[in-house]
Design an enzyme around this catalytic site. Structure first.
Site, PDB file in Angstrom:
ATOM      1  N   HIS A  31      18.964  -7.313 -60.719  1.00  0.00           N
ATOM      2  CA  HIS A  31      17.572  -6.851 -60.822  1.00  0.00           C
ATOM      3  C   HIS A  31      17.057  -6.507 -59.427  1.00  0.00           C
ATOM      4  CE1 HIS A  31      16.567 -10.819 -59.333  1.00  0.00           C
ATOM      5  NE2 HIS A  31      17.170 -11.389 -60.368  1.00  0.00           N
ATOM      6  N   HIS A  34      17.924  -8.807 -56.477  1.00  0.00           N
ATOM      7  CA  HIS A  34      19.277  -8.621 -55.948  1.00  0.00           C
ATOM      8  C   HIS A  34      19.355  -7.339 -55.115  1.00  0.00           C
ATOM      9  CE1 HIS A  34      20.276 -10.886 -59.835  1.00  0.00           C
ATOM     10  NE2 HIS A  34      20.731 -11.678 -58.908  1.00  0.00           N
ATOM     11  N   GLY A 145      18.056 -15.122 -51.427  1.00  0.00           N
ATOM     12  CA  GLY A 145      16.639 -14.942 -51.720  1.00  0.00           C
ATOM     13  C   GLY A 145      15.847 -16.228 -51.488  1.00  0.00           C
ATOM     14  N   GLN A 151      17.947 -23.801 -52.605  1.00  0.00           N
ATOM     15  CA  GLN A 151      19.317 -23.280 -52.496  1.00  0.00           C
ATOM     16  C   GLN A 151      19.524 -22.634 -51.123  1.00  0.00           C
ATOM     17  OE1 GLN A 151      21.227 -20.957 -55.764  1.00  0.00           O
ATOM     18  NE2 GLN A 151      20.766 -19.209 -54.491  1.00  0.00           N
ATOM     19  N   SER A 183      13.948 -12.415 -62.136  1.00  0.00           N
ATOM     20  CA  SER A 183      15.050 -13.348 -62.399  1.00  0.00           C
ATOM     21  C   SER A 183      15.845 -12.827 -63.588  1.00  0.00           C
ATOM     22  CB  SER A 183      14.487 -14.735 -62.730  1.00  0.00           C
ATOM     23  OG  SER A 183      15.482 -15.539 -63.321  1.00  0.00           O
TER      24      SER A 183
HETATM   25  P1  AMP Z   1      21.462 -15.233 -58.883  1.00  0.00           P
HETATM   26  O1  AMP Z   1      22.206 -14.060 -59.385  1.00  0.00           O
HETATM   27  O2  AMP Z   1      20.276 -15.599 -59.713  1.00  0.00           O
HETATM   28  O3  AMP Z   1      22.362 -16.409 -58.580  1.00  0.00           O
HETATM   29  O4  AMP Z   1      20.842 -14.804 -57.497  1.00  0.00           O
HETATM   30  C1  AMP Z   1      21.632 -14.246 -56.477  1.00  0.00           C
HETATM   31  C2  AMP Z   1      20.817 -14.120 -55.216  1.00  0.00           C
HETATM   32  O5  AMP Z   1      19.671 -13.307 -55.469  1.00  0.00           O
HETATM   33  C3  AMP Z   1      20.287 -15.469 -54.701  1.00  0.00           C
HETATM   34  O6  AMP Z   1      20.336 -15.472 -53.285  1.00  0.00           O
HETATM   35  C4  AMP Z   1      18.868 -15.460 -55.192  1.00  0.00           C
HETATM   36  O7  AMP Z   1      17.993 -16.255 -54.426  1.00  0.00           O
HETATM   37  C5  AMP Z   1      18.512 -13.997 -55.047  1.00  0.00           C
HETATM   38  N1  AMP Z   1      17.361 -13.665 -55.897  1.00  0.00           N
HETATM   39  C6  AMP Z   1      17.209 -13.930 -57.209  1.00  0.00           C
HETATM   40  N2  AMP Z   1      15.992 -13.538 -57.639  1.00  0.00           N
HETATM   41  C7  AMP Z   1      15.367 -13.004 -56.551  1.00  0.00           C
HETATM   42  C8  AMP Z   1      14.079 -12.430 -56.330  1.00  0.00           C
HETATM   43  N3  AMP Z   1      13.188 -12.306 -57.321  1.00  0.00           N
HETATM   44  N4  AMP Z   1      13.770 -11.993 -55.090  1.00  0.00           N
HETATM   45  C9  AMP Z   1      14.671 -12.122 -54.071  1.00  0.00           C
HETATM   46  N5  AMP Z   1      15.898 -12.647 -54.219  1.00  0.00           N
HETATM   47  C10 AMP Z   1      16.244 -13.093 -55.434  1.00  0.00           C
END
Ligand code: AMP
Length: 287
Positions: A31, A34, A145, A151, A183
């Site tokens: 999204h 990412h 993020g 995390q 998310s």
């Molecule tokens: P995930 O796929 O949910 O494990 O997230 C992968 C990376 O994208 C992680 O570093 C998250 O913190 C980051 N991330 C997820 N949602 C967002 C967001 N809304 N804004 C910025 N970074 C994000």
């Protein structure tokens, strides 16, 4: 763009990449959040790498591992369009955990509270897979993020403690127009809950307003968050806390910048968010 599905192949190839190498680990179903990390890695590094791996060890037994949204073809298109050089999408979990796994990374202190308490084992699973991915991909920079603030702090700390030589870059949270943090899990929300979910960000904003009005006691500020969530049908506050931005220890009084952390259960979905907050005053106000 090169796609690797085998750990041994990408680990060998990574020795020949032009440096600096920038890395964005994800669980896919990409999204805007990412994409912001991907664009940053692309802009700052000679080689930009994305991993897509729904990591089983960071899900609890009753969590959504099997139904976590997946769309690899769409994710690959998105990476290609964004100019990513390399995607690592392990063909199976056995690429990462070939012989089961007996080695885990745990960041003491930073991982104990908040998500650590709310989702036992989750942060250990994250710390472990990130350590593995860092040693496979060998990046110079890794982009995470702020949305997952605990995390981010844990990954910074493990990279430092384990001498992994990866500079961890924190990137701002990307939000939907109504303030809800983007998310992959937002698609689980029913249309009604999707509307209500904006209250999570509003609760963080309300704390800043209360601070601006002169309230600095953490208990009173947490009550502001709790009140907004409790007034939202179907929502339950998991935690709402004001913490030291580096140690994540709870604060009693806000005298300098703090991080507000919030987690809410809404319609079976665990939503988390956070914000940097400042008490008013010329010395402490940012910009
Ligand atoms: P995930 O796929 O949910 O494990 O997230 C992968 C990376 O994208 C992680 O570093 C998250 O913190 C980051 N991330 C997820 N949602 C967002 C967001 N809304 N804004 C910025 N970074 C994000």
């Amino acid at each position: 763009m090169r796609l690797f599905e085998a750990t041994a192949e990408i680990a060998t190839a990574s020795h020949n990449w032009t440096r600096p190498v920038g890395f964005v680990p994800t669980m896919g179903y990409l999204h805007e959040g990412h994409v912001s990390l991907i664009e940053r890695a692309r802009g700052e590094c000679a080689t930009a790498v994305v991993s897509i791996f729904v990591n089983p060890t960071q899900f609890g037994p009753n969590e959504d591992f099997t139904r976590y949204p997946r769309d690899i073809p769409r994710d690959l298109d998105l990476c290609e369009q964004a100019g990513i050089d390399v995607v690592f999408a392990p063909a199976a979990a056995t690429e990462i955990y070939p012989a089961g796994n007996r080695t885990f990374v745990e960041v003491e202190g930073l991982g104990d509270r908040w998500e650590g308490a709310s989702r036992p084992g989750h942060l250990r699973g994250v710390a472990t897979v990130v350590s593995m991915l860092f040693s496979i991909v060998r990046p110079d920079f890794a982009y995470f993020g702020e949305k997952d603030y605990q995390q981010l702090q844990i990954v910074r700390r493990l990279s430092q403690d384990l001498h992994l030589g990866v500079e961890v870059v924190g990137c701002p949270t990307i939000r939907e127009p109504d303030g809800l943090a983007c998310s992959s899990r937002n698609i689980y929300l029913s249309p009604e809950d999707r509307q209500r979910a904006a209250r999570v960000h509003q609760a963080l904003q309300a704390v800043q307003l209360a601070l601006d009005d002169g309230e600095t006691r953490a208990g009173a500020l947490q009550a502001v968050m709790a009140e907004i969530i409790e007034a939202t049908p179907g929502a339950r506050l998991d935690y709402g806390a004001l913490v030291d931005p580096a140690t994540l220890e709870p604060m009693d009084e806000v005298r300098s910048e703090v991080r507000a952390l919030i987690a809410v259960h809404l319609g079976g979905v665990h939503l988390i968010d956070n914000a940097p907050l400042m008490p008013p005053g010329p010395e402490t106000r940012r910009e």
